[in-house]
Write a protein that holds these residues in place. Sequence first.
Motif, PDB file in Angstrom:
ATOM      1  N   HIS A 141     109.508 -51.393  37.944  1.00  0.00           N
ATOM      2  CA  HIS A 141     110.897 -51.291  37.496  1.00  0.00           C
ATOM      3  C   HIS A 141     111.738 -50.609  38.565  1.00  0.00           C
ATOM      4  O   HIS A 141     111.348 -49.604  39.151  1.00  0.00           O
ATOM      5  N   THR A 142     112.919 -51.157  38.805  1.00  0.00           N
ATOM      6  CA  THR A 142     113.782 -50.636  39.854  1.00  0.00           C
ATOM      7  C   THR A 142     115.226 -50.583  39.388  1.00  0.00           C
ATOM      8  O   THR A 142     115.687 -51.473  38.663  1.00  0.00           O
ATOM      9  N   GLU A 143     115.910 -49.510  39.771  1.00  0.00           N
ATOM     10  CA  GLU A 143     117.327 -49.332  39.448  1.00  0.00           C
ATOM     11  C   GLU A 143     118.066 -48.929  40.730  1.00  0.00           C
ATOM     12  O   GLU A 143     118.383 -47.753  40.953  1.00  0.00           O
ATOM     13  N   PHE A 178     109.821 -43.617  44.941  1.00  0.00           N
ATOM     14  CA  PHE A 178     108.881 -43.505  43.826  1.00  0.00           C
ATOM     15  C   PHE A 178     108.583 -44.835  43.153  1.00  0.00           C
ATOM     16  O   PHE A 178     107.740 -44.889  42.243  1.00  0.00           O
ATOM     17  N   VAL A 179     109.261 -45.881  43.556  1.00  0.00           N
ATOM     18  CA  VAL A 179     109.011 -47.208  42.975  1.00  0.00           C
ATOM     19  C   VAL A 179     107.814 -47.814  43.698  1.00  0.00           C
ATOM     20  O   VAL A 179     107.915 -48.696  44.556  1.00  0.00           O
ATOM     21  N   VAL A 195     103.398 -49.341  36.097  1.00  0.00           N
ATOM     22  CA  VAL A 195     102.488 -48.202  36.280  1.00  0.00           C
ATOM     23  C   VAL A 195     102.824 -47.589  37.635  1.00  0.00           C
ATOM     24  O   VAL A 195     102.104 -47.729  38.620  1.00  0.00           O
ATOM     25  N   GLN A 196     103.950 -46.891  37.671  1.00  0.00           N
ATOM     26  CA  GLN A 196     104.538 -46.477  38.935  1.00  0.00           C
ATOM     27  C   GLN A 196     104.816 -44.981  38.979  1.00  0.00           C
ATOM     28  O   GLN A 196     104.935 -44.307  37.957  1.00  0.00           O
ATOM     29  N   PHE A 250     113.922 -44.204  39.584  1.00  0.00           N
ATOM     30  CA  PHE A 250     113.715 -45.647  39.677  1.00  0.00           C
ATOM     31  C   PHE A 250     114.535 -46.285  40.798  1.00  0.00           C
ATOM     32  O   PHE A 250     114.517 -47.501  40.968  1.00  0.00           O
ATOM     33  N   ASP A 251     115.239 -45.477  41.548  1.00  0.00           N
ATOM     34  CA  ASP A 251     115.990 -45.947  42.706  1.00  0.00           C
ATOM     35  C   ASP A 251     115.007 -46.086  43.868  1.00  0.00           C
ATOM     36  O   ASP A 251     114.384 -45.101  44.277  1.00  0.00           O
ATOM     37  N   PRO A 252     114.834 -47.298  44.412  1.00  0.00           N
ATOM     38  CA  PRO A 252     113.862 -47.485  45.499  1.00  0.00           C
ATOM     39  C   PRO A 252     114.099 -46.561  46.693  1.00  0.00           C
ATOM     40  O   PRO A 252     113.160 -46.240  47.423  1.00  0.00           O
ATOM     41  N   ALA A 253     115.330 -46.109  46.878  1.00  0.00           N
ATOM     42  CA  ALA A 253     115.640 -45.252  48.021  1.00  0.00           C
ATOM     43  C   ALA A 253     114.899 -43.928  47.972  1.00  0.00           C
ATOM     44  O   ALA A 253     114.683 -43.289  49.015  1.00  0.00           O
TER      45      ALA A 253
END
Length: 220
Positions: free
Chosen positions: A52-54, A67-68, A11-12, A61-64
């Motif tokens: 979820h992270t990519e 938005f994660v 839920v991000q 979905f990239d933490p950089a």
Amino acid sequence: MSSRALVVIDVQESFRQRPIWAATSNPDLVDRVRRLTEAFRAGGHLVVWVLHTEPGTGTVFDPALGFVRLIDGLEPAAGEPVLHKTSHNAFTTTNLQQLLTEAGVRELAVCGIRTEQCVETTARLGADLGYRVTFVTDATATNPIEHPDAPPGRPLHEILADPRTLGVDEIVTRTEYALAGRFATIRTVAELTAELTELTGGSAELTGGRGPVLQGPVAG
């Protein structure tokens, strides 16, 4: 130790950054997830948050990109685990099973984004691992799914106008049909929170709902 846990999946903010979010199946998702977390906490049960992270992809979905993180309005309480996964299900790339084992958990309730993807796959794997799984459908959300042959990059109005697009009601119905009686009991937020309020302690089994729980798949 509690025999129950709530697993809140993805839920991000990442999802809210996609144009397709405007067609989400559940605009009230945050409020419903909050109701569940409050009920589980009040009963002394474990709440686990999964994101979820990519990494390195440059996507939402990239933490950089920042938005994660949980959508505004949700926040873990002190001591509640926050796990980061790279697989669809919440088990394979995290230590979720270890946390549940250490906490003595045998019954899971799952909710989050997306209904038919990360939440459903977590429910299926959880059942195969021997957990009694409750799938809280109205505390999940999804979006319309384009046909596999649809051209990429279409605006939302074209996606919705395409008769081959799978609508959210169809997705939710299919998911419940696939899970009930095989992998999970289907419950509503109201049903589950009412039960948690009535029960004392954490030893009583989840009962009722709209389908029986099996600890593995039904053959055929």
